[in-house]
Design an enzyme around this catalytic site. Structure first.
Site, PDB file in Angstrom:
ATOM      1  N   GLY A 134       9.372  -0.540   9.051  1.00 16.32           N
ATOM      2  CA  GLY A 134      10.774  -0.657   8.654  1.00 16.32           C
ATOM      3  C   GLY A 134      10.980  -0.519   7.163  1.00 16.32           C
ATOM      4  N   LYS A 205       1.619   3.276  14.111  1.00 22.21           N
ATOM      5  CA  LYS A 205       1.877   2.990  12.686  1.00 22.21           C
ATOM      6  C   LYS A 205       0.573   3.022  11.888  1.00 22.21           C
ATOM      7  CE  LYS A 205       5.859   0.057  13.752  1.00 22.21           C
ATOM      8  NZ  LYS A 205       6.206  -1.324  14.142  1.00 22.21           N
TER       9      LYS A 205
END
Lengths: 439, 439
Positions: A134, A205
């Protein structure tokens, strides 16, 4: 004042956050850029769905052609998720000379190299800060701040859903199932939580971070990925008594034999800075040659946090457009990315936590200890708990000294085949690696 | 392969770290840049001083003219420190069209606006990541990653020397004097530690961060700066019993009335992520509108950590040179910087820790409580400790509810004038602000 036109593909959670940040911070952004960022189109798949009041109907389109045919659109921002049609839309955007921003880690893991190559040869930028953790600027840190340095390891808590669940299990003694239900109720977990709780979201990720940090091709299919669904409150409690906190840990290390990249639950020391990362927060702990240990922490998901990362990418590309350049940063494709060998997880060496569920009869501990010893797994400490009314089986927990994973697995396979073993043995790796931030 | 020539001004701690990182990571850097960074000159003030073996004598010069007359030098890197001749050398470098990098926070605080203006009008870059918090990429984060966002507060531990001293006092019960001596012995404090322990080093860093985050002119002379020299182990112990950790805290907040910028010792909650920042580590906790809380932590000083920040600036400018651009980022001068009003520290509202040293006689607590009450400072809790053989005075500690600093000061002034008061009252602010990183 000069104006830069952009188009958003998608108006879900992240798309709406991106739109709102651009609207709410328009004056600050203008001041920093000396130019205006104008959203000219927003592509939605289902034009009939109710649209938030603050998004003008005139911006909405269902036709990618409208966007690609508008010469005023300089940046296409993909926040729709999924592989199709996101991939095709990004390819067509790049082919038409548009700079692109994406927050789509699944797409980058599946087709990233192809997209980066296309952007490189077309001479446009492809930014993706929103794809990992994020709003934590970890992509930018690896691409720019640490361009001076040599990263040796990445230890991360990069999935907020699982961290929320494990925090709830640790703090409230909740079962996995109850903690998941709570996370779903609060919006921290999706109706189908498989990608999160199975570890694949974290692996996607981690592979992007490892590719960037080590200039190497690493994809989730190549690495060991293990989720949190088999963890029990008793594991958390017993680990805590030994000074550990249980986390879903994403690890990538550069060793002389190759890269060691893994995602799995791990016990880490209570004094580790990662042990304090609570609830839906994410954190990445880097070790690098010059800087030493550095920690980056913040909200790893959510409309506004991820939107802030997307908008920072948009601003960065605007700065390039205003300066008349592109391609300042290396792209995640040849010649930057290279093939490296990955170390199989069976070669891991380290301590283990083994929880055996056995029938409450004499001689069981002896048999387990013997098998472990024969396989070369030596015991650091043992806890034995008799059966109780609520659990008819006895529990034996072993903390091992450093051992080879292959040997542990082979011992556990043998032990799980014994008549006295009541259910599969719980194996949790202990990682002393992400140590204390202390000089 | 294309080559970019640079010159280092200074070969002290940071200069040598910069040189070594460029040498040791040359291949990685070449790969990331597609070009070679070549150190062509190193300016030293005293050419006779012994030179590290790994630095070729041919690079050393004592004449800035040699550097400015070499057309192959594109980037001048100032790592000499001090105001003169650093300022003059940077001005001449900029005037001659060179891009510049500096790690000199004192210079930027004293003459930054002038240097940034000059760079802006000359069309060259001025980078300064190494000036604040060593290798933590906090300048880059504020300039780029958070360009999308609106920062509301900065809470930082930005001076490693004082953090080391306070950690030693907390962990080992050392006195300030002993902890300072230990820090000096280990190289964490200089022979003359005034800039560090007096808070000015932290104030210079904070003012650069606040200027960048709030696009506002803020200089150390305008803000309240208080060091750690008056702190006693007893303060740390009593604070800990109440759930607090004592830190030298650098705070900058954007409030509706203006900016609140301060450096002083403060009690922060044990659960704050800043409470865990130990030894010589630095950390900055940001609050911003979209991202929420984010934390950046690492080694804030030292040859290699600060060198890594300087080299990342060099790489960034190389990327600009290769792309043929400059001035992508806003400069810390007009029109970006604006005047804002600063809130006087006497207007602070918050809880306080007050330690009174008084004669051990009846009625003293009553007098103190009465004065505090009259001034509008209400008591949350009180600890009274009688005199002991090693301390002939009694100690009274008050934790107040939220109060105005002006009222606290006026009460303390009154109380310090009482016949029963034996030494000046210790006043420590309690900051609940830098809270837990928790969703």
């Amino acid at each position: 004042m000069k104006e830069i036109g952009i188009a958003l593909l998608g108006l879900g959670n992240v798309g709406l956050g991106t739109y709102r940040i651009l609207a709410d911070h328009a004056r600050d952004i203008e001041r920093r850029l000396g130019a205006k960022v104008r959203v000219r189109h927003i592509l939605v798949r289902d034009g009939g769905r109710s649209r938030p009041e603050d998004v003008p109907a005139s911006l909405i389109t269902r036709d990618i052609g409208t966007i690609l045919n508008d010469p005023e659109v300089s940046i296409v921002v993909e926040v729709m998720g999924g592989l199709a049609p996101a991939k095709e839309y990004l390819e067509r955007s790049i082919a038409s000379g548009r700079n692109v921003v994406t927050a789509n880690k699944a797409l980058l893991n599946a087709h990233g190299e192809q997209l980066f190559s296309q952007a490189l040869s077309r001479g446009v930028d492809l930014h993706f800060e929103g794809a990992v953790c994020g709003g934590i600027p970890i992509i930018r840190t690896l691409r720019e701040a640490l361009a001076s340095d040599r990263v040796s390891s990445i230890h991360g808590i990069v999935n907020g859903t699982t961290n929320f669940i494990l925090s709830a299990m640790a703090d409230e003694g909740a079962t996995y199932e109850d903690a998941l239900a709570q996370a779903q109720k609060l919006g921290f977990a999706e109706a189908d939580p498989t990608m999160d709780v199975g570890g694949m979201d974290a692996a996607q990720k981690l592979c992007l971070l490892a590719s960037l940090a080590f200039a190497a091709r690493v994809s989730p299919e190549q690495v060991h990925v293990e989720g949190i669904t088999s963890l029990r409150p008793v594991d958390i409690t017993l680990g805590r008594e030994a000074g550990y906190v249980l986390k879903l840990l994403a690890t990538a290390r550069r060793l002389s034999e190759g890269l060691d990249v893994r995602v799995h639950p791990a016990f880490i020391p209570q004094a580790s800075p990662l042990a304090d990362v609570r609830g839906a927060f994410n954190a990445v702990l880097l070790q690098s040659a010059a800087l030493g240990a550095s920690l980056f922490s913040g909200l790893g998901a959510g409309s506004l946090p991820t939107g802030s990362a997307v908008v920072s990418d948009i601003i960065d590309i605007c700065r390039n457009l205003l300066a008349g350049v592109s391609g300042r940063l290396p792209m995640l494709c040849s010649p930057y990315l290279q093939d490296v060998s990955l170390i199989p997880s069976t070669q891991r060496r380290g301590p283990y936590y083994l929880r055996f569920s056995v029938s409450d009869e004499p001689g069981v501990l002896g048999r387990i200890a013997t098998v472990l010893g024969e396989k070369g797994v030596s015991l650091a400490s043992v806890i034995q708990r008799p059966s109780r009314p609520e659990d008819p089986h006895a529990t034996i927990v072993v903390f091992s000294h450093s051992a080879r994973e292959q040997d542990v697995q082979s011992a556990v396979k043998w032990i799980d085949g014994l008549a006295s073993t009541r259910s599969p043995t719980q194996v949790i790796r202990i990682e002393e690696g992400p140590g204390v931030l202390r000089s």
